[in-house]
Design a protein around this motif. Structure first.
Motif, PDB file in Angstrom:
ATOM      1  N   THR A   8      13.511  -0.246 -16.698  1.00 35.31           N
ATOM      2  CA  THR A   8      12.764  -0.740 -17.863  1.00 35.31           C
ATOM      3  C   THR A   8      11.428  -0.046 -18.060  1.00 35.31           C
ATOM      4  O   THR A   8      10.822  -0.162 -19.118  1.00 35.31           O
ATOM      5  N   ASP A   9      10.971   0.669 -17.032  1.00 35.73           N
ATOM      6  CA  ASP A   9       9.642   1.292 -16.998  1.00 35.73           C
ATOM      7  C   ASP A   9       8.523   0.266 -17.129  1.00 35.73           C
ATOM      8  O   ASP A   9       7.424   0.565 -17.604  1.00 35.73           O
ATOM      9  N   ARG A  10       8.798  -0.949 -16.693  1.00 35.65           N
ATOM     10  CA  ARG A  10       7.773  -1.985 -16.662  1.00 35.65           C
ATOM     11  C   ARG A  10       7.193  -2.084 -15.262  1.00 35.65           C
ATOM     12  O   ARG A  10       7.897  -1.918 -14.264  1.00 35.65           O
ATOM     13  N   THR A  11       5.899  -2.405 -15.183  1.00 32.42           N
ATOM     14  CA  THR A  11       5.222  -2.482 -13.906  1.00 32.42           C
ATOM     15  C   THR A  11       4.896  -3.926 -13.544  1.00 32.42           C
ATOM     16  O   THR A  11       4.783  -4.789 -14.421  1.00 32.42           O
ATOM     17  N   SER A  12       4.737  -4.184 -12.255  1.00 26.04           N
ATOM     18  CA  SER A  12       4.379  -5.511 -11.773  1.00 26.04           C
ATOM     19  C   SER A  12       3.564  -5.378 -10.497  1.00 26.04           C
ATOM     20  O   SER A  12       3.673  -4.379  -9.775  1.00 26.04           O
ATOM     21  N   VAL A  13       2.753  -6.387 -10.202  1.00 21.21           N
ATOM     22  CA  VAL A  13       1.978  -6.422  -8.965  1.00 21.21           C
ATOM     23  C   VAL A  13       2.851  -7.005  -7.858  1.00 21.21           C
ATOM     24  O   VAL A  13       3.428  -8.083  -8.008  1.00 21.21           O
ATOM     25  N   VAL A  14       2.954  -6.301  -6.740  1.00 22.67           N
ATOM     26  CA  VAL A  14       3.748  -6.757  -5.601  1.00 22.67           C
ATOM     27  C   VAL A  14       2.870  -7.490  -4.593  1.00 22.67           C
ATOM     28  O   VAL A  14       3.254  -8.529  -4.052  1.00 22.67           O
ATOM     29  N   TRP A  15       1.684  -6.956  -4.358  1.00 26.20           N
ATOM     30  CA  TRP A  15       0.782  -7.534  -3.356  1.00 26.20           C
ATOM     31  C   TRP A  15      -0.651  -7.117  -3.669  1.00 26.20           C
ATOM     32  O   TRP A  15      -0.910  -5.950  -3.979  1.00 26.20           O
ATOM     33  N   GLN A  16      -1.565  -8.062  -3.584  1.00 22.33           N
ATOM     34  CA  GLN A  16      -2.962  -7.792  -3.922  1.00 22.33           C
ATOM     35  C   GLN A  16      -3.728  -7.269  -2.707  1.00 22.33           C
ATOM     36  O   GLN A  16      -4.729  -7.833  -2.262  1.00 22.33           O
ATOM     37  N   GLY A  17      -3.263  -6.151  -2.164  1.00 27.72           N
ATOM     38  CA  GLY A  17      -3.951  -5.489  -1.063  1.00 27.72           C
ATOM     39  C   GLY A  17      -4.892  -4.425  -1.586  1.00 27.72           C
ATOM     40  O   GLY A  17      -4.961  -4.161  -2.789  1.00 27.72           O
ATOM     41  N   ASP A  18      -5.639  -3.823  -0.680  1.00 30.64           N
ATOM     42  CA  ASP A  18      -6.572  -2.747  -1.036  1.00 30.64           C
ATOM     43  C   ASP A  18      -6.051  -1.474  -0.391  1.00 30.64           C
ATOM     44  O   ASP A  18      -6.539  -1.042   0.646  1.00 30.64           O
ATOM     45  N   ILE A  19      -5.045  -0.859  -1.003  1.00 32.32           N
ATOM     46  CA  ILE A  19      -4.244   0.153  -0.323  1.00 32.32           C
ATOM     47  C   ILE A  19      -4.327   1.521  -0.990  1.00 32.32           C
ATOM     48  O   ILE A  19      -4.732   1.660  -2.152  1.00 32.32           O
ATOM     49  N   TRP A  20      -3.881   2.528  -0.216  1.00 30.75           N
ATOM     50  CA  TRP A  20      -3.822   3.899  -0.728  1.00 30.75           C
ATOM     51  C   TRP A  20      -2.591   4.589  -0.156  1.00 30.75           C
ATOM     52  O   TRP A  20      -2.263   4.444   1.015  1.00 30.75           O
ATOM     53  N   ASN A  21      -1.899   5.333  -1.008  1.00 32.67           N
ATOM     54  CA  ASN A  21      -0.719   6.131  -0.642  1.00 32.67           C
ATOM     55  C   ASN A  21       0.358   5.314   0.082  1.00 32.67           C
ATOM     56  O   ASN A  21       0.731   5.620   1.219  1.00 32.67           O
ATOM     57  N   PRO A  22       0.913   4.297  -0.551  1.00 31.80           N
ATOM     58  CA  PRO A  22       1.955   3.496   0.104  1.00 31.80           C
ATOM     59  C   PRO A  22       3.245   4.277   0.305  1.00 31.80           C
ATOM     60  O   PRO A  22       3.666   5.047  -0.556  1.00 31.80           O
ATOM     61  N   ILE A  23       3.850   4.062   1.462  1.00 28.53           N
ATOM     62  CA  ILE A  23       5.177   4.590   1.766  1.00 28.53           C
ATOM     63  C   ILE A  23       6.044   3.419   2.200  1.00 28.53           C
ATOM     64  O   ILE A  23       5.724   2.739   3.184  1.00 28.53           O
ATOM     65  N   VAL A  24       7.114   3.162   1.473  1.00 29.75           N
ATOM     66  CA  VAL A  24       7.987   2.031   1.765  1.00 29.75           C
ATOM     67  C   VAL A  24       9.188   2.513   2.562  1.00 29.75           C
ATOM     68  O   VAL A  24       9.903   3.435   2.152  1.00 29.75           O
ATOM     69  N   GLN A  25       9.395   1.866   3.710  1.00 29.37           N
ATOM     70  CA  GLN A  25      10.546   2.185   4.558  1.00 29.37           C
ATOM     71  C   GLN A  25      10.957   0.932   5.322  1.00 29.37           C
ATOM     72  O   GLN A  25      10.125   0.295   5.965  1.00 29.37           O
ATOM     73  N   ASP A  26      12.229   0.603   5.234  1.00 32.53           N
ATOM     74  CA  ASP A  26      12.791  -0.532   5.985  1.00 32.53           C
ATOM     75  C   ASP A  26      12.001  -1.817   5.763  1.00 32.53           C
ATOM     76  O   ASP A  26      11.673  -2.538   6.716  1.00 32.53           O
ATOM     77  N   ASN A  27      11.682  -2.111   4.500  1.00 36.48           N
ATOM     78  CA  ASN A  27      10.972  -3.333   4.103  1.00 36.48           C
ATOM     79  C   ASN A  27       9.541  -3.421   4.613  1.00 36.48           C
ATOM     80  O   ASN A  27       8.915  -4.482   4.580  1.00 36.48           O
ATOM     81  N   TYR A  28       9.005  -2.302   5.069  1.00 42.71           N
ATOM     82  CA  TYR A  28       7.584  -2.215   5.403  1.00 42.71           C
ATOM     83  C   TYR A  28       6.891  -1.272   4.424  1.00 42.71           C
ATOM     84  O   TYR A  28       7.475  -0.268   3.999  1.00 42.71           O
ATOM     85  N   VAL A  29       5.640  -1.602   4.102  1.00 45.04           N
ATOM     86  CA  VAL A  29       4.805  -0.714   3.303  1.00 45.04           C
ATOM     87  C   VAL A  29       3.733  -0.146   4.225  1.00 45.04           C
ATOM     88  O   VAL A  29       2.869  -0.885   4.718  1.00 45.04           O
ATOM     89  N   TYR A  30       3.784   1.148   4.493  1.00 47.60           N
ATOM     90  CA  TYR A  30       2.771   1.822   5.298  1.00 47.60           C
ATOM     91  C   TYR A  30       1.694   2.328   4.351  1.00 47.60           C
ATOM     92  O   TYR A  30       2.001   2.943   3.320  1.00 47.60           O
ATOM     93  N   TYR A  31       0.436   2.097   4.710  1.00 43.81           N
ATOM     94  CA  TYR A  31      -0.638   2.439   3.768  1.00 43.81           C
ATOM     95  C   TYR A  31      -1.964   2.627   4.491  1.00 43.81           C
ATOM     96  O   TYR A  31      -2.149   2.177   5.639  1.00 43.81           O
ATOM     97  N   MET A  32      -2.889   3.279   3.806  1.00 43.31           N
ATOM     98  CA  MET A  32      -4.266   3.414   4.268  1.00 43.31           C
ATOM     99  C   MET A  32      -5.075   2.267   3.677  1.00 43.31           C
ATOM    100  O   MET A  32      -5.040   2.044   2.468  1.00 43.31           O
ATOM    101  N   ASP A  33      -5.775   1.539   4.539  1.00 40.24           N
ATOM    102  CA  ASP A  33      -6.526   0.342   4.159  1.00 40.24           C
ATOM    103  C   ASP A  33      -7.927   0.751   3.698  1.00 40.24           C
ATOM    104  O   ASP A  33      -8.800   1.060   4.515  1.00 40.24           O
TER     105      ASP A  33
END
Length: 346
Positions: free
Chosen positions: A208-233
């Protein structure tokens, strides 16, 4: 047979041949569709320039020893083949095709169309043949999402936008007039961090090209793997964390400040930002078994099933590598250097 009958037969045969040629052109010129969940490269590689991409038992890479020309090889660095002398990055692969950003080229002369353009998105067969230009533009990053290339682009008129184009060069359009990194594509969604106003984890549904908020974290460069989001805090000095999409919990993996990182299977390779002790390190994805890879400041951390490749900050060569899974043993990427020298002498 009368003269009139002969003419009718000749016209009929010519018409059949003409129709057959048109059908062949349409069939053989058609780009086969990918599965909807096809991914062009790992998000970690693309976040680090997209200089290496592994697909169907081959590694496609930009050879820094040959002006970042496009090469292919086996994962164990045997059978190196030069595919193109043009400088490339953001390499994606799926099916029988490669997709990449070409930053410069060695082609010249009339009648070459897009090949005279020094920057743009290109598609070619995996053997480097049948190159076609998909767009003359400058991009920041690009990911293949099913049958579309999503790419972040910038120009002085519209600023930074997220655009997309089908792999057959149809249906080019702007998806969002904001900064969206498309590199992390998982299960029909592009995960990215907000870059204007907040840094929440967001997702773009490519259906749909629609966006949504998944989590209100303060993150940078997320990488999603195996239901984890790896990110710089961001709020905690760019330390490396992971967020569990299932139970909504956060784990701190290291308190060191990072410049960049890459996640591949059970390992994370990351560059520690430090005034007195900068270094490339690695750990398990749960934060355990942290160890030094090499002291110094490095960039372009790209990972394949056999090796991790990187180079010194602001220096394209030498290219270093170590085993992805085995013991740390940093050496130079000599096979790429030798292939480049061999091609230059031809």
């Amino acid at each position: 047979m009368t003269s009139k009958a002969k003419n009718i037969l000749a016209i009929s045969i010519a018409l059949v041949i003409f129709i057959a040629l048109i059908v062949c052109m349409l069939f053989f010129g058609r780009i086969p569709e990918n599965p909807d969940d096809a991914v062009g490269n790992t998000p970690g590689n693309l976040n680090n320039g997209g200089y290496f991409c592994e697909s169907d038992g081959r590694v496609y890479f930009a050879n820094a020893y040959d002006n970042y020309g496009l090469y292919s090889m086996n994962p164990d660095e045997t059978d190196l083949v030069k595919l193109s002398g043009n400088s490339v990055s953001s390499i994606n692969a799926a099916g029988n095709y490669l997709y990449y950003y070409m930053t410069s080229n060695k082609q010249s002369g009339s009648g070459l169309g897009y090949m005279n353009q020094t920057a743009g998105i290109y598609r070619s067969k995996k053997n480097g043949k049948n190159t076609a230009g998909l767009g003359r533009l400058n991009i920041v990053s690009m990911q293949l999402c099913g049958n579309y290339l999503y790419y972040e682009t910038y120009n002085s008129k519209n600023g930074t936008t997220l655009d997309k184009i089908r792999i057959d060069k149809k249906d080019q359009q702007t998806v969002a007039e904001e900064i969206i990194n498309p590199n992390c594509f998982v299960n029909g969604r592009i995960y990215y961090n907000g870059a204007q106003g907040d840094h929440y984890l967001r997702a773009l549904d490519v259906r749909t090209d629609r966006t949504s908020v998944v989590w209100q974290g303060d993150i940078w460069n997320p990488i999603v793997q195996d239901n984890y989001v790896y990110y710089m805090d961001i709020s905690e000095n760019y330390r490396l964390c992971r967020y569990n999409l299932n139970d909504k919990t956060v784990e701190v993996l290291t308190n060191e400040r990072l410049d960049m990182f890459n996640v591949y299977d059970s390992y994370i390779y990351y560059q520690v930002s430090s005034a007195d002790a900068p270094a490339l390190k690695r750990m398990r994805t749960d934060g355990s078994s942290q160890e030094l890879v090499r002291e110094g400041i490095y960039q372009n951390i790209n990972i394949t099933s056999e090796y991790v490749y990187f180079n010194t900050f602001n220096e394209s060569i030498p290219v270093y590598r170590t085993y992805t899974y085995g013991p740390v043993n940093v050496t130079t990427f000599d096979a790429a250097k030798e292939a480049a020298l061999a091609n230059m002498s031809e």
